[in-house]
Structure formats: structure tokens, C-alpha cells
Design a protein around this motif. Structure first.
Motif, mmCIF file in Angstrom:
data_model
loop_
_atom_site.group_PDB
_atom_site.id
_atom_site.type_symbol
_atom_site.label_atom_id
_atom_site.label_comp_id
_atom_site.label_asym_id
_atom_site.label_seq_id
_atom_site.Cartn_x
_atom_site.Cartn_y
_atom_site.Cartn_z
ATOM 1 N N ASP A 102 -10.132 11.331 3.392
ATOM 2 C CA ASP A 102 -10.610 10.111 4.040
ATOM 3 C C ASP A 102 -10.218 8.873 3.234
ATOM 4 O OD1 ASP A 102 -12.520 10.841 2.066
ATOM 5 O OD2 ASP A 102 -14.068 9.658 3.062
ATOM 6 N N LYS A 103 -10.098 8.999 1.936
ATOM 7 C CA LYS A 103 -9.641 7.878 1.086
ATOM 8 C C LYS A 103 -8.142 7.661 1.249
ATOM 9 C CE LYS A 103 -13.632 7.153 -0.899
ATOM 10 N NZ LYS A 103 -14.466 6.057 -0.444
ATOM 11 N N VAL A 104 -7.389 8.757 1.285
ATOM 12 C CA VAL A 104 -5.936 8.653 1.468
ATOM 13 C C VAL A 104 -5.631 7.979 2.793
ATOM 14 C CG1 VAL A 104 -3.783 9.940 1.723
ATOM 15 C CG2 VAL A 104 -5.463 10.685 0.037
ATOM 16 N N LEU A 105 -6.377 8.350 3.827
ATOM 17 C CA LEU A 105 -6.130 7.810 5.171
ATOM 18 C C LEU A 105 -6.871 6.501 5.431
ATOM 19 C CD1 LEU A 105 -6.216 11.105 7.258
ATOM 20 C CD2 LEU A 105 -4.285 9.994 6.121
ATOM 21 N N ARG A 106 -7.411 5.922 4.384
ATOM 22 C CA ARG A 106 -8.049 4.607 4.462
ATOM 23 C C ARG A 106 -9.137 4.540 5.521
ATOM 24 N NH1 ARG A 106 -4.757 5.284 0.709
ATOM 25 N NH2 ARG A 106 -3.862 3.525 -0.421
ATOM 26 N N SER A 107 -9.925 5.627 5.603
ATOM 27 C CA SER A 107 -11.051 5.652 6.545
ATOM 28 C C SER A 107 -12.162 4.766 6.006
ATOM 29 C CB SER A 107 -11.571 7.070 6.720
ATOM 30 O OG SER A 107 -10.567 7.914 7.231
ATOM 31 N N VAL A 146 -0.953 13.202 6.714
ATOM 32 C CA VAL A 146 -0.728 11.899 6.092
ATOM 33 C C VAL A 146 0.473 11.203 6.742
ATOM 34 C CG1 VAL A 146 0.053 10.811 3.937
ATOM 35 C CG2 VAL A 146 -1.824 12.458 3.894
ATOM 36 N N ILE A 147 1.552 11.930 6.936
ATOM 37 C CA ILE A 147 2.751 11.349 7.550
ATOM 38 C C ILE A 147 2.453 10.920 8.982
ATOM 39 C CG2 ILE A 147 5.124 11.787 8.296
ATOM 40 C CD1 ILE A 147 5.344 13.738 5.869
ATOM 41 N N ARG A 148 1.740 11.765 9.720
ATOM 42 C CA ARG A 148 1.391 11.415 11.113
ATOM 43 C C ARG A 148 0.500 10.179 11.147
ATOM 44 N NH1 ARG A 148 0.140 17.009 11.412
ATOM 45 N NH2 ARG A 148 -2.039 16.401 11.691
ATOM 46 N N TRP A 149 -0.447 10.100 10.237
ATOM 47 C CA TRP A 149 -1.352 8.945 10.184
ATOM 48 C C TRP A 149 -0.546 7.659 9.963
ATOM 49 C CZ3 TRP A 149 -2.162 5.315 6.370
ATOM 50 C CH2 TRP A 149 -3.240 4.452 6.553
ATOM 51 N N LEU A 150 0.386 7.703 9.024
ATOM 52 C CA LEU A 150 1.170 6.510 8.694
ATOM 53 C C LEU A 150 2.100 6.113 9.828
ATOM 54 C CD1 LEU A 150 2.051 4.360 6.628
ATOM 55 C CD2 LEU A 150 3.738 6.023 5.779
ATOM 56 N N THR A 151 2.753 7.076 10.446
ATOM 57 C CA THR A 151 3.834 6.780 11.395
ATOM 58 C C THR A 151 3.412 6.763 12.862
ATOM 59 O OG1 THR A 151 4.421 9.116 11.571
ATOM 60 C CG2 THR A 151 5.553 7.803 9.866
ATOM 61 N N PRO A 164 -2.005 0.397 11.672
ATOM 62 C CA PRO A 164 -2.413 -0.941 11.224
ATOM 63 C C PRO A 164 -3.128 -0.922 9.871
ATOM 64 C CG PRO A 164 -3.093 -0.560 13.498
ATOM 65 C CD PRO A 164 -2.542 0.729 12.976
ATOM 66 N N ALA A 165 -3.802 0.163 9.552
ATOM 67 C CA ALA A 165 -4.507 0.275 8.272
ATOM 68 C C ALA A 165 -3.544 0.503 7.106
ATOM 69 C CB ALA A 165 -5.540 1.393 8.331
ATOM 70 N N SER A 166 -2.262 0.664 7.388
ATOM 71 C CA SER A 166 -1.299 0.873 6.303
ATOM 72 C C SER A 166 -1.240 -0.336 5.375
ATOM 73 C CB SER A 166 0.088 1.194 6.851
ATOM 74 O OG SER A 166 0.612 0.087 7.571
ATOM 75 N N GLU A 167 -1.632 -1.492 5.866
ATOM 76 C CA GLU A 167 -1.653 -2.689 5.026
ATOM 77 C C GLU A 167 -2.695 -2.573 3.912
ATOM 78 O OE1 GLU A 167 -2.018 -6.108 7.536
ATOM 79 O OE2 GLU A 167 -0.137 -5.682 8.560
ATOM 80 N N LEU A 168 -3.602 -1.611 4.038
ATOM 81 C CA LEU A 168 -4.607 -1.384 2.997
ATOM 82 C C LEU A 168 -4.058 -0.563 1.834
ATOM 83 C CD1 LEU A 168 -7.651 -0.508 5.305
ATOM 84 C CD2 LEU A 168 -7.147 -2.710 4.200
ATOM 85 N N ILE A 169 -2.831 -0.053 1.977
ATOM 86 C CA ILE A 169 -2.219 0.749 0.918
ATOM 87 C C ILE A 169 -1.733 -0.204 -0.168
ATOM 88 C CG2 ILE A 169 -0.394 2.384 0.314
ATOM 89 C CD1 ILE A 169 -0.409 3.220 3.323
ATOM 90 N N THR A 170 -2.300 -0.047 -1.349
ATOM 91 C CA THR A 170 -1.910 -0.880 -2.488
ATOM 92 C C THR A 170 -1.733 0.008 -3.707
ATOM 93 O OG1 THR A 170 -4.224 -1.286 -3.062
ATOM 94 C CG2 THR A 170 -3.159 -2.913 -1.620
ATOM 95 N N GLY A 171 -1.188 -0.580 -4.731
ATOM 96 C CA GLY A 171 -0.982 0.158 -5.966
ATOM 97 C C GLY A 171 0.489 0.280 -6.287
ATOM 98 N N GLU A 188 -1.149 9.976 -3.838
ATOM 99 C CA GLU A 188 -2.607 10.074 -3.771
ATOM 100 C C GLU A 188 -3.064 11.464 -3.344
ATOM 101 O OE1 GLU A 188 -3.529 5.375 -2.800
ATOM 102 O OE2 GLU A 188 -3.844 6.866 -1.219
ATOM 103 N N LEU A 189 -2.373 12.029 -2.369
ATOM 104 C CA LEU A 189 -2.694 13.378 -1.909
ATOM 105 C C LEU A 189 -2.523 14.373 -3.059
ATOM 106 C CD1 LEU A 189 -3.467 15.093 0.591
ATOM 107 C CD2 LEU A 189 -1.015 15.358 1.022
#
Length: 114
Positions: free
Chosen positions: A108-113, A33-38, A66-73, A100-101
Motif C-alpha cells: 500500500d505504501k509502494v502504490l501510494r495508497s 506495481v507496473i500495472r498500477w503505474l502504467t 495520477p498518483a505517480s506524482e507522489l513518487i519521490t526520492g 521500494e518493492l
């Protein structure tokens, strides 16, 4: 400047690990998760943790997904998408992904796939 900005990621990381492991998730999943975000690879993440990199420098050197903009809540009652300060928003993104994790959401939901 908020105190978290000058806090070492390595000081908070064990709390993330405890949170996800307590809910049956693994450190490897947390690192993913951290690698995906950063955009860091595992070696870079390990280096930042070993060197005591602050959140400010950690996210300053990151290539945010770039998909980090999909993180809401909300995290602690604050909607992450409404956080004004870019650094604080990135930190909240990470907090939200860890939450979320820990809550058992599919990776796949956490990583906004899509």
C-alpha cells in the motif's frame, strides 16, 4: 536520446524480477506495481513484454497513474521528481517502485495508497 528509450522493456524486466525475488517478493507483486503505474492490465503488460516494446512506446501508450506524482526520492543518486525529461522521469518512477518493492516496503505504501 538516451539508450534506455529504445531498449525493450522485456530486456530489463528479468532484472526487475530477479531483484524483487532475491528480496522475497514475487513476480505477481512486480506486475501489480507496473500495472498500477502504467494503467495496463495483465494481458496488455504480457503483450508488451512478448512484442519487445521499447520503453519509449511502452510509456507512450500508458495511462500513467495520477498518483505517480507522489513518487519521490533518489534512484542512482538522481531525485526522480527533478528529472526534466518526461520519459526518463517515468522510467525512474518505475525504477523507484521496483526499489521500494525489493526493500520490503508494504504494497500500500509502494502504490501510494492513502
Amino acid at each position: 536520446m538516451h539508450r534506455i528509450f529504445t531498449t525493450a522493456v522485456a530486456d530489463v524486466y528479468p532484472h526487475y524480477v530477479t531483484k524483487v525475488e532475491r528480496k522475497g517478493r514475487s513476480r505477481d507483486e512486480l506486475d501489480e506495481v507496473i500495472r498500477w503505474l502504467t494503467g495496463y492490465d495483465q494481458a496488455a503488460l504480457a503483450r508488451h513484454l512478448a512484442e519487445g516494446t521499447t520503453f519509449e512506446d511502452f510509456f507512450g501508450q500508458a495511462q500513467l497513474n495520477p498518483a505517480s506524482e507522489l513518487i519521490t526520492g533518489s534512484v542512482c543518486g538522481v531525485k526522480v521528481q527533478e528529472v526534466e525529461d518526461p520519459l526518463m522521469r517515468r522510467i525512474r518512477y518505475l525504477d523507484k517502485l521496483v526499489d521500494e518493492l525489493a526493500k520490503g516496503k508494504a504494497m500500500d505504501k509502494v502504490l501510494r495508497s492513502t
